[in-house]
Scaffold this active site. Structure first.
Site, short mmCIF file in Angstrom:
data_model
loop_
_atom_site.label_atom_id
_atom_site.label_comp_id
_atom_site.label_asym_id
_atom_site.label_seq_id
_atom_site.Cartn_x
_atom_site.Cartn_y
_atom_site.Cartn_z
N ARG A 89 -4.11 1.92 -8.00
CA ARG A 89 -2.87 1.23 -7.63
C ARG A 89 -3.16 -0.26 -7.69
O ARG A 89 -3.94 -0.78 -6.89
CB ARG A 89 -2.42 1.66 -6.24
CG ARG A 89 -2.23 3.18 -6.18
CD ARG A 89 -2.50 3.75 -4.82
NE ARG A 89 -2.94 5.14 -4.94
CZ ARG A 89 -3.62 5.79 -4.00
NH1 ARG A 89 -3.92 5.20 -2.87
NH2 ARG A 89 -4.00 7.03 -4.20
N LYS A 100 -2.69 21.16 -0.69
CA LYS A 100 -1.71 20.12 -1.03
C LYS A 100 -2.12 19.38 -2.30
O LYS A 100 -3.25 18.88 -2.38
CB LYS A 100 -1.61 19.13 0.14
CG LYS A 100 -0.78 17.90 -0.13
CD LYS A 100 -0.64 17.07 1.12
CE LYS A 100 0.08 15.78 0.86
NZ LYS A 100 -0.74 14.80 0.14
N THR A 150 -6.30 18.59 0.81
CA THR A 150 -5.70 17.84 -0.31
C THR A 150 -6.60 17.99 -1.52
O THR A 150 -7.78 17.61 -1.48
CB THR A 150 -5.52 16.36 0.07
OG1 THR A 150 -4.62 16.32 1.19
CG2 THR A 150 -4.94 15.55 -1.07
N SER A 178 -3.95 12.42 8.77
CA SER A 178 -4.84 12.23 7.63
C SER A 178 -6.28 12.02 8.10
O SER A 178 -6.52 11.42 9.15
CB SER A 178 -4.37 11.00 6.84
OG SER A 178 -5.38 10.54 5.98
N ARG A 231 0.94 8.61 -6.63
CA ARG A 231 -0.19 7.71 -6.40
C ARG A 231 -1.44 8.13 -7.16
O ARG A 231 -2.45 7.44 -7.12
CB ARG A 231 -0.51 7.65 -4.90
CG ARG A 231 0.63 7.12 -4.09
CD ARG A 231 0.48 7.43 -2.62
NE ARG A 231 -0.49 6.62 -1.92
CZ ARG A 231 -0.29 5.36 -1.53
NH1 ARG A 231 0.86 4.79 -1.77
NH2 ARG A 231 -1.22 4.69 -0.89
N GLN A 253 -5.33 17.04 7.99
CA GLN A 253 -5.58 17.03 6.54
C GLN A 253 -6.99 16.58 6.24
O GLN A 253 -7.47 15.59 6.80
CB GLN A 253 -4.57 16.08 5.86
CG GLN A 253 -4.82 15.85 4.37
CD GLN A 253 -5.61 14.59 4.07
OE1 GLN A 253 -5.53 13.61 4.80
NE2 GLN A 253 -6.39 14.61 2.99
N TYR A 295 0.84 -1.21 0.00
CA TYR A 295 0.00 0.00 0.00
C TYR A 295 0.88 1.26 0.00
O TYR A 295 0.61 2.22 -0.73
CB TYR A 295 -0.92 -0.03 1.23
CG TYR A 295 -1.63 1.28 1.53
CD1 TYR A 295 -2.50 1.86 0.61
CD2 TYR A 295 -1.43 1.92 2.76
CE1 TYR A 295 -3.15 3.04 0.91
CE2 TYR A 295 -2.08 3.11 3.05
CZ TYR A 295 -2.94 3.66 2.12
OH TYR A 295 -3.58 4.85 2.41
C1 LIG Z 1 0.63 5.04 2.07
C2 LIG Z 1 0.28 6.45 1.72
C3 LIG Z 1 -0.93 6.98 2.13
C4 LIG Z 1 -1.23 8.31 1.86
N1 LIG Z 1 -2.40 8.85 2.33
C5 LIG Z 1 -2.64 10.17 2.15
C6 LIG Z 1 -3.77 10.77 2.74
O1 LIG Z 1 -4.54 10.14 3.46
N2 LIG Z 1 -3.97 12.10 2.51
C7 LIG Z 1 -3.11 12.84 1.73
O2 LIG Z 1 -3.34 14.03 1.55
N3 LIG Z 1 -2.03 12.29 1.18
C8 LIG Z 1 -1.76 10.98 1.38
N4 LIG Z 1 -0.63 10.43 0.86
C9 LIG Z 1 0.32 11.28 0.12
C10 LIG Z 1 1.32 11.89 1.10
O3 LIG Z 1 0.73 12.85 1.91
C11 LIG Z 1 2.49 12.56 0.36
O4 LIG Z 1 1.98 13.45 -0.59
C12 LIG Z 1 3.41 11.55 -0.33
O5 LIG Z 1 3.60 10.42 0.48
C13 LIG Z 1 4.74 12.20 -0.62
O6 LIG Z 1 5.57 11.34 -1.31
P1 LIG Z 1 6.69 10.43 -0.61
O7 LIG Z 1 5.99 9.29 0.02
O8 LIG Z 1 7.53 10.01 -1.78
O9 LIG Z 1 7.42 11.28 0.40
C14 LIG Z 1 -0.31 9.10 1.12
C15 LIG Z 1 0.91 8.55 0.73
C16 LIG Z 1 1.22 7.25 1.04
C17 LIG Z 1 2.56 6.71 0.63
#
Ligand SMILES: Cc1cc2nc3c(=O)[nH]c(=O)nc-3n(C[C@H](O)[C@H](O)[C@H](O)COP(=O)(O)O)c2cc1C
Length: 387
Positions: free
Chosen positions: A165, A252, A156, A107, A279, A128, A25
């Site tokens: 994914r 964001k 976000t 989150s 993602r 967030q 994940y």
């Molecule tokens: C497992 C996972 C879950 C995430 N869940 C959220 C989320 O709930 N809300 C959100 O705004 N971004 C979410 N993100 C994005 C992160 O806030 C962030 O933008 C991202 O992880 C940055 O990239 P990096 O993992 O390469 O540092 C998630 C990222 C990951 C890896």
């Protein structure tokens, strides 16, 4: 155990400890994962200028993000299901962050609730929100975050439709994990993780179950999630959300200079240049490559942060030198959390801090605020290869 000297050490331990479903994940991007991979590989295209004999005594990485003092300009990004990477994961990560003096962002899709994290921490954290349809639920979320004294709201804006994914579909991702033959076989190899999870009551989406209309148990959550996101999101709606929060707001998920200009009109205090860690839109350019053009468009008008692909203090330095005032890390802290709980998050922050501080010194800079383009060597076309 050998000492932790880099984020990759934590990632190796994390992979060993956490069930495959939750490792996958985190460690995945959408579709072909091109953007996910380029988020990190683009950082390594940028080189640093070594400088010498510039009196490097008394260095500091201290800075401010949205007016708040931070020991280094690195916030923990909002990461859904953090409480599945380690039991009570959001509380552990928030505690590590507050002790280190950096912001933690909770989150909406967390396991521990806003109230729970507030009850187990001393300092305010950031909250967030996704841009959901249900006004009543959203207003309640805002009010709960206010009651919990959250010091900034991160909206976000890049997930009105969810990117696909593959691994999450194939693994049947759920919280807590669904018991299938494959997941049971894998869980049997993750006994310390399983015992830890059995010891906590926090195993469901704490901000949602019991709070969103009709979601009284984890079973009704998946149909709620499918309905909750708002495909008709527009700038007026973002402006409306902004008006519901009287503190700092960070948007964001901005990756385009035109959107960055729009963000100026809604009264945000900062934007995060982000592709959601690769993602969402696969095929989008990396955040670090988009940063210069966004800085040119709005850098003198709004505080700009960056995430996606940061795995070291050198990556932080490169983002700051290209103009960002702050950064966020997602996976880098998740690896630490999954590997070694709160201690692992602290170790991730220590690694990044040390790399940032040492690299700054070797580049001849004493303060993060002094970093700039003069510290970098960019390959020809880095900023305008893709037009
Ligand atoms: C497992 C996972 C879950 C995430 N869940 C959220 C989320 O709930 N809300 C959100 O705004 N971004 C979410 N993100 C994005 C992160 O806030 C962030 O933008 C991202 O992880 C940055 O990239 P990096 O993992 O390469 O540092 C998630 C990222 C990951 C890896």
């Amino acid at each position: 155990m050998p000492p932790i000297t880099e984020i990759a050490d934590l990632k190796r331990l994390y992979k060993r400890r956490v069930p495959k479903m939750f490792y996958d994940y985190a460690e995945t991007g959408s579709w072909t994962q091109q953007t996910f991979h380029e988020n990190t590989s683009d950082f390594s295209l940028i080189r640093l200028r070594q400088r010498i004999a510039r009196d490097m005594a008394g260095r500091s990485t201290a800075a401010q993000m949205v007016g708040q003092d931070v020991s280094m300009p690195v916030a923990l990004a909002p990461v859904g299901l953090t409480g599945m990477q380690a039991a009570d994961g959001e509380i552990k990560a928030a505690r590590a962050a507050e002790r280190f003096g950096v912001p933690f962002t909770l989150s909406t899709m967390s396991i521990c609730s806003i109230e729970d994290v507030a009850a187990h921490t001393q300092k305010p954290f950031w909250f967030q929100v996704y841009t959901l349809k249900d006004d009543e639920f959203m207003k309640r979320l805002f009010a709960r975050a206010k009651d919990a004294k959250c010091s900034a709201l991160v909206i976000t804006v890049d997930l009105q439709i969810m990117g696909q994914r593959h691994k999450d579909i194939k693994n049947g991702l759920s919280a807590p994990p669904k018991l299938t033959a494959a997941s049971i076989a894998n869980l049997a190899t993750k006994v310390p993780w399983g015992l830890e999870m059995l010891g906590t009551k926090r195993r469901f989406f704490g901000n949602i179950v019991g709070h969103a209309a009709g979601v009284t148990d984890p079973g009704s959550l998946s149909s709620w999630t499918a309905e909750a996101f708002d495909p008709s999101l527009n700038w007026d709606r973002i402006k409306e959300f902004r008006s519901w929060w009287d503190g700092p707001v960070i948007l964001k998920g901005i990756l385009d200079e035109e959107d960055a200009k729009q963000a100026l009109n809604v009264g945000a205090d900062a934007i995060v240049v982000s592709n959601h860690g690769g993602r969402q839109l696969d095929g989008a350019l990396s955040s670090i490559r988009m940063l210069p053009r966004i800085m040119d468009a709005v850098g003198d008008k709004i505080e700009v942060h960056l995430d996606s692909g940061i795995r070291s203090g050198q990556d932080v330095l490169k983002a700051l030198a290209l103009g960002a005032k702050g950064t966020m890390i997602g996976r880098a802290f998740v690896y630490g959390l999954g590997a070694r709980g709160q201690q692992g998050v602290t170790e991730a922050l220590q690694v990044i801090h040390k790399e940032l501080d040492t690299s700054m010194a070797l580049c001849g800079e004493r303060n993060v605020a002094d970093l700039g383009r003069h510290n970098l060597l960019l390959p020809k076309g880095f900023e305008d290869e893709w037009v």
